[in-house]
Design a protein around this motif. Structure first.
Motif, PDB file in Angstrom:
ATOM      1  N   MET A   1      72.275  52.751  39.914  1.00 31.97           N
ATOM      2  CA  MET A   1      73.449  53.777  40.182  1.00 31.97           C
ATOM      3  C   MET A   1      73.307  53.877  42.068  1.00 31.97           C
ATOM      4  SD  MET A   1      71.729  53.974  37.666  1.00 31.97           S
ATOM      5  CE  MET A   1      69.541  54.770  37.806  1.00 31.97           C
ATOM      6  N   LEU A   2      73.145  53.397  42.838  1.00 33.60           N
ATOM      7  CA  LEU A   2      73.258  52.999  44.018  1.00 33.60           C
ATOM      8  C   LEU A   2      74.377  52.187  44.071  1.00 33.60           C
ATOM      9  CD1 LEU A   2      72.545  53.394  47.100  1.00 33.60           C
ATOM     10  CD2 LEU A   2      70.827  51.908  46.841  1.00 33.60           C
ATOM     11  N   GLY A   3      73.839  51.005  43.198  1.00 35.26           N
ATOM     12  CA  GLY A   3      75.228  50.260  43.751  1.00 35.26           C
ATOM     13  C   GLY A   3      76.064  51.064  43.080  1.00 35.26           C
ATOM     14  N   ARG A   4      77.034  51.652  42.202  1.00 31.69           N
ATOM     15  CA  ARG A   4      77.412  52.809  40.994  1.00 31.69           C
ATOM     16  C   ARG A   4      78.492  53.549  42.756  1.00 31.69           C
ATOM     17  NH1 ARG A   4      76.898  53.499  34.662  1.00 31.69           N
ATOM     18  NH2 ARG A   4      78.301  50.702  34.728  1.00 31.69           N
ATOM     19  N   GLU A   5      77.140  54.267  43.337  1.00 29.59           N
ATOM     20  CA  GLU A   5      77.549  54.907  44.020  1.00 29.59           C
ATOM     21  C   GLU A   5      78.295  54.288  45.409  1.00 29.59           C
ATOM     22  OE1 GLU A   5      77.620  58.708  45.490  1.00 29.59           O
ATOM     23  OE2 GLU A   5      77.127  58.070  43.281  1.00 29.59           O
ATOM     24  N   LEU A   6      77.923  53.465  45.838  1.00 24.92           N
ATOM     25  CA  LEU A   6      78.679  52.580  47.215  1.00 24.92           C
ATOM     26  C   LEU A   6      79.934  51.749  46.583  1.00 24.92           C
ATOM     27  CD1 LEU A   6      75.507  50.444  48.184  1.00 24.92           C
ATOM     28  CD2 LEU A   6      76.452  52.690  49.467  1.00 24.92           C
ATOM     29  N   GLY A   7      80.271  52.055  45.174  1.00 24.51           N
ATOM     30  CA  GLY A   7      81.372  51.215  45.109  1.00 24.51           C
ATOM     31  C   GLY A   7      81.308  49.754  44.834  1.00 24.51           C
ATOM     32  N   LEU A   8      80.320  48.816  44.488  1.00 26.89           N
ATOM     33  CA  LEU A   8      80.218  47.826  44.171  1.00 26.89           C
ATOM     34  C   LEU A   8      80.966  47.069  43.080  1.00 26.89           C
ATOM     35  CD1 LEU A   8      76.714  46.973  45.888  1.00 26.89           C
ATOM     36  CD2 LEU A   8      78.511  46.851  47.037  1.00 26.89           C
ATOM     37  N   ASP A   9      80.615  48.626  41.557  1.00 25.47           N
ATOM     38  CA  ASP A   9      82.088  47.691  40.950  1.00 25.47           C
ATOM     39  C   ASP A   9      82.336  47.866  41.032  1.00 25.47           C
ATOM     40  OD1 ASP A   9      81.357  50.553  41.306  1.00 25.47           O
ATOM     41  OD2 ASP A   9      80.663  50.869  38.986  1.00 25.47           O
ATOM     42  N   ARG A  10      83.707  48.367  42.014  1.00 26.98           N
ATOM     43  CA  ARG A  10      84.933  48.526  42.154  1.00 26.98           C
ATOM     44  C   ARG A  10      85.563  47.202  43.085  1.00 26.98           C
ATOM     45  NH1 ARG A  10      82.566  53.614  42.104  1.00 26.98           N
ATOM     46  NH2 ARG A  10      83.147  53.924  44.756  1.00 26.98           N
ATOM     47  N   ILE A  11      83.992  46.318  43.701  1.00 29.34           N
ATOM     48  CA  ILE A  11      84.379  45.361  44.736  1.00 29.34           C
ATOM     49  C   ILE A  11      85.973  44.725  44.071  1.00 29.34           C
ATOM     50  CG2 ILE A  11      84.299  43.416  45.988  1.00 29.34           C
ATOM     51  CD1 ILE A  11      81.836  44.913  46.167  1.00 29.34           C
ATOM     52  N   VAL A  12      86.749  44.255  44.593  1.00 27.38           N
ATOM     53  CA  VAL A  12      87.872  43.639  43.918  1.00 27.38           C
ATOM     54  C   VAL A  12      88.000  41.979  45.377  1.00 27.38           C
ATOM     55  CG1 VAL A  12      90.406  42.747  43.454  1.00 27.38           C
ATOM     56  CG2 VAL A  12      89.655  44.649  43.162  1.00 27.38           C
ATOM     57  N   LEU A  13      86.710  40.499  44.434  1.00 34.66           N
ATOM     58  CA  LEU A  13      87.447  39.965  45.683  1.00 34.66           C
ATOM     59  C   LEU A  13      88.721  38.940  45.394  1.00 34.66           C
ATOM     60  CD1 LEU A  13      83.748  38.562  44.797  1.00 34.66           C
ATOM     61  CD2 LEU A  13      84.276  40.489  46.700  1.00 34.66           C
ATOM     62  N   GLN A  14      89.409  38.100  46.518  1.00 36.29           N
ATOM     63  CA  GLN A  14      90.461  37.380  45.977  1.00 36.29           C
ATOM     64  C   GLN A  14      89.292  35.799  46.255  1.00 36.29           C
ATOM     65  OE1 GLN A  14      92.719  40.063  46.093  1.00 36.29           O
ATOM     66  NE2 GLN A  14      93.686  37.866  46.781  1.00 36.29           N
ATOM     67  N   LEU A  15      90.126  35.670  45.417  1.00 38.48           N
ATOM     68  CA  LEU A  15      90.127  34.095  45.086  1.00 38.48           C
ATOM     69  C   LEU A  15      90.370  33.100  46.179  1.00 38.48           C
ATOM     70  CD1 LEU A  15      90.385  34.484  41.132  1.00 38.48           C
ATOM     71  CD2 LEU A  15      88.022  34.021  42.172  1.00 38.48           C
ATOM     72  N   PRO A  16      89.421  31.961  46.596  1.00 38.04           N
ATOM     73  CA  PRO A  16      90.004  30.689  47.513  1.00 38.04           C
ATOM     74  C   PRO A  16      91.218  30.205  47.085  1.00 38.04           C
ATOM     75  CG  PRO A  16      87.976  30.674  47.143  1.00 38.04           C
ATOM     76  CD  PRO A  16      88.355  32.075  45.952  1.00 38.04           C
ATOM     77  N   PHE A  17      91.590  30.121  47.982  1.00 40.06           N
ATOM     78  CA  PHE A  17      92.984  29.338  47.513  1.00 40.06           C
ATOM     79  C   PHE A  17      94.130  29.366  46.459  1.00 40.06           C
ATOM     80  CE2 PHE A  17      89.252  26.424  48.998  1.00 40.06           C
ATOM     81  CZ  PHE A  17      89.485  26.167  49.908  1.00 40.06           C
ATOM     82  N   SER A  18      94.268  30.867  46.285  1.00 39.36           N
ATOM     83  CA  SER A  18      94.792  30.990  44.937  1.00 39.36           C
ATOM     84  C   SER A  18      95.325  32.605  45.170  1.00 39.36           C
ATOM     85  CB  SER A  18      94.470  31.139  43.466  1.00 39.36           C
ATOM     86  OG  SER A  18      93.466  31.987  43.158  1.00 39.36           O
ATOM     87  N   ALA A  19      96.323  33.101  43.992  1.00 39.81           N
ATOM     88  CA  ALA A  19      96.341  34.623  44.610  1.00 39.81           C
ATOM     89  C   ALA A  19      96.042  35.550  43.867  1.00 39.81           C
ATOM     90  CB  ALA A  19      97.828  35.147  44.100  1.00 39.81           C
ATOM     91  N   GLY A  20      94.683  34.557  42.617  1.00 36.18           N
ATOM     92  CA  GLY A  20      94.321  35.191  41.906  1.00 36.18           C
ATOM     93  C   GLY A  20      92.855  36.504  42.547  1.00 36.18           C
ATOM     94  N   GLU A  21      92.610  37.079  41.846  1.00 36.69           N
ATOM     95  CA  GLU A  21      91.666  38.182  41.884  1.00 36.69           C
ATOM     96  C   GLU A  21      90.568  38.183  41.354  1.00 36.69           C
ATOM     97  OE1 GLU A  21      93.745  41.300  43.266  1.00 36.69           O
ATOM     98  OE2 GLU A  21      93.625  42.474  41.283  1.00 36.69           O
ATOM     99  N   TRP A  22      89.367  38.787  41.257  1.00 36.85           N
ATOM    100  CA  TRP A  22      87.973  38.760  40.471  1.00 36.85           C
ATOM    101  C   TRP A  22      87.360  39.590  41.169  1.00 36.85           C
ATOM    102  CZ3 TRP A  22      83.015  36.815  41.378  1.00 36.85           C
ATOM    103  CH2 TRP A  22      81.974  37.051  39.711  1.00 36.85           C
ATOM    104  N   ARG A  23      87.035  40.211  39.541  1.00 41.71           N
ATOM    105  CA  ARG A  23      86.232  42.137  39.292  1.00 41.71           C
ATOM    106  C   ARG A  23      85.301  41.764  38.820  1.00 41.71           C
ATOM    107  NH1 ARG A  23      90.203  46.351  40.757  1.00 41.71           N
ATOM    108  NH2 ARG A  23      92.648  45.462  40.612  1.00 41.71           N
ATOM    109  N   PRO A  24      84.185  41.287  39.665  1.00 42.08           N
ATOM    110  CA  PRO A  24      83.112  40.710  39.128  1.00 42.08           C
ATOM    111  C   PRO A  24      82.037  42.502  38.551  1.00 42.08           C
ATOM    112  CG  PRO A  24      82.673  41.120  41.421  1.00 42.08           C
ATOM    113  CD  PRO A  24      84.268  41.557  41.187  1.00 42.08           C
ATOM    114  N   LYS A  25      82.791  43.621  38.654  1.00 43.43           N
ATOM    115  CA  LYS A  25      81.859  45.040  38.254  1.00 43.43           C
ATOM    116  C   LYS A  25      80.557  44.706  37.997  1.00 43.43           C
ATOM    117  CE  LYS A  25      85.865  45.113  34.396  1.00 43.43           C
ATOM    118  NZ  LYS A  25      86.224  45.145  33.429  1.00 43.43           N
ATOM    119  N   GLU A  26      79.573  45.426  36.983  1.00 42.48           N
ATOM    120  CA  GLU A  26      78.473  45.136  37.154  1.00 42.48           C
ATOM    121  C   GLU A  26      77.355  43.714  37.772  1.00 42.48           C
ATOM    122  OE1 GLU A  26      79.921  48.931  35.146  1.00 42.48           O
ATOM    123  OE2 GLU A  26      80.154  46.769  34.769  1.00 42.48           O
TER     124      GLU A  26
END
Length: 408
Positions: A24-49
């Motif tokens: 619950m703390l992780g969700r409150e901090l918004g960690l499940d909404r992080i969007v990570l940019q993939l190296p060497f590409s324009a893609g992105e990754w959303r790891p969620k939980e």
């Protein structure tokens, strides 16, 4: 011995407080909404939980590398100093993590930077706290005989589980702040370290032969036990690290309320574990592998119940079955391998066994978080299938160790 039991109670409290609060703390901090940019590409990754469960996975990975070091060091310098390092380190690491989380809750840090800072504090925390468990386990082996070792380790495990039962009570302070339970835990660790320093008798290190060698993971004397521990705790980590999400999503509750109900279920699970350890293990006088063999079916029933649970009573029943099974299997696993190594190797062995369990908690939370994205019941179904396969391995080990002519 009571200061040693207090140390394990405190460590157990810390483990379950984190399990109850972190999702619950992780969700409150918004960690499940992080969007990570993939190296060497324009893609992105959303790891969620998966971003949240990876915090626990990294802690376990650090434990995997550092725990054997602390175990070997306790063989050389004695158990008490290493136990103290672990307790003080637990308190300091928790305060460091809370500091970063407080900054995140205040909105002063977010996204990938917040996630990276939390990872660093968890590495620092795990590097120090991993000292207590192997040193405490080796201490018990030092002061028990072969005939009562399983009961001695059972008492140590019971202390850890008593802490696991008390720990979720601290989660009720989440109504003040998600960090309040963790601050209380840090204070308790420091106080327990003081008690251990004053009251726990120091034991001299066991004599070491001149030709003694460093223990390895693939030592034929105990490698099968390490494989069992890795598998058992991988499945356990996959389940435990997703249960916080599962409670919130199945029961459709707010984060604070689900943390409270989850903490109640963890108390019930710990009570079942204590019932097994005090009601069965302390009366048991056979080979420790028997406890492992008869404990796993209860764990299997618990995983199956969780997979189909849609109400709070069923969720609690599943956790109670799992708790009772681990109350039998845990002491059996921890005691079995100690019978095949020498006194001056017990600390190193405890470190390796702790490392095997922690590697399970590296892979388990990551796999559980990954499966959870597709279907919340998947971690529990996969855990049930995996445990059924492991039970077949234990059945073979049980038959081999207890067959006539083995001397066991």
């Amino acid at each position: 011995m009571w200061p040693l039991y207090m140390a394990l109670i405190t460590i157990g409290m810390g483990q379950t407080v984190v399990f109850a609060v972190l999702p619950m703390l992780g969700r409150e901090l918004g960690l499940d909404r992080i969007v990570l940019q993939l190296p060497f590409s324009a893609g992105e990754w959303r790891p969620k939980e998966l971003a949240i469960t990876s915090l626990s996975a990294l802690t376990a990975l650090t434990y995997f590398f550092i725990s054997p070091v602390w175990g070997r060091l306790s063989d050389k310098v004695g158990r008490k100093p290493i136990i103290l390092i672990g307790l003080v380190g637990y308190g300091l690491g928790t305060l460091a993590f809370n500091g970063i989380a407080w900054v995140g809750l205040g909105g002063m840090l977010s996204g990938a930077l917040l996630f990276g800072a939390l990872l660093i504090t968890r590495i620092f925390h795990a590097s120090l706290m991993s000292a207590t468990q192997p040193a405490a386990s080796a201490y018990i082996v030092d002061v028990t005989t072969v005939s009562n070792r399983t009961r001695g380790i059972g008492r140590l495990a019971a202390s850890n589980q008593l802490g696991s039962m008390i720990g979720p009570v601290l989660a009720w302070f989440a109504f003040i702040s998600f960090l309040a339970p963790l601050y209380l835990q840090a204070v308790l660790c420091m106080f327990t370290a003081l008690l251990v320093w004053i009251y726990l008798p120091a034991l001299p290190p066991a004599p070491r032969p001149a030709n003694s060698r460093k223990l390895r993971f693939f030592d034929p004397r105990f490698r099968l036990f390490l494989f069992v521990g890795l598998s058992l705790f991988l499945l356990m980590g996959m389940v435990q690290q997703t249960l916080g999400f599962y409670f919130q999503d199945v029961l459709q509750l707010t984060g604070a309320r689900s943390a409270q109900l989850f903490s109640v279920a963890m108390v019930v699970s710990s009570m079942a574990m204590l019932a097994a350890q005090f009601g069965v293990v302390q009366r048991f006088s056979g080979h420790s592998v028997v406890l492992l063999f008869y404990g796993l079916p209860f764990c299997l029933a618990g995983y199956g119940t969780l997979a189909v649970a849609g109400t709070l009573p069923l969720l609690i029943t599943g956790m109670a079955l799992f708790g009772f099974g681990m109350g039998l299997a845990g002491p059996g696993y921890n005691a079995a391998a100690t019978l095949v190594v020498e006194p001056h190797e017990q600390g190193a062995l405890a470190g390796l066994m702790g490392a095997a369990a922690s590697m399970g908690f590296v892979v388990g939370p990551l796999l559980g978080g990954y499966l959870y994205q597709f279907d919340p019941t998947q971690p529990y179904r996969v855990a049930a299938i995996g445990l059924a396969a492991l039970l077949l391995v234990i059945a073979g080990l049980h038959k081999r160790l207890l067959s006539p002519g083995t001397g066991t």
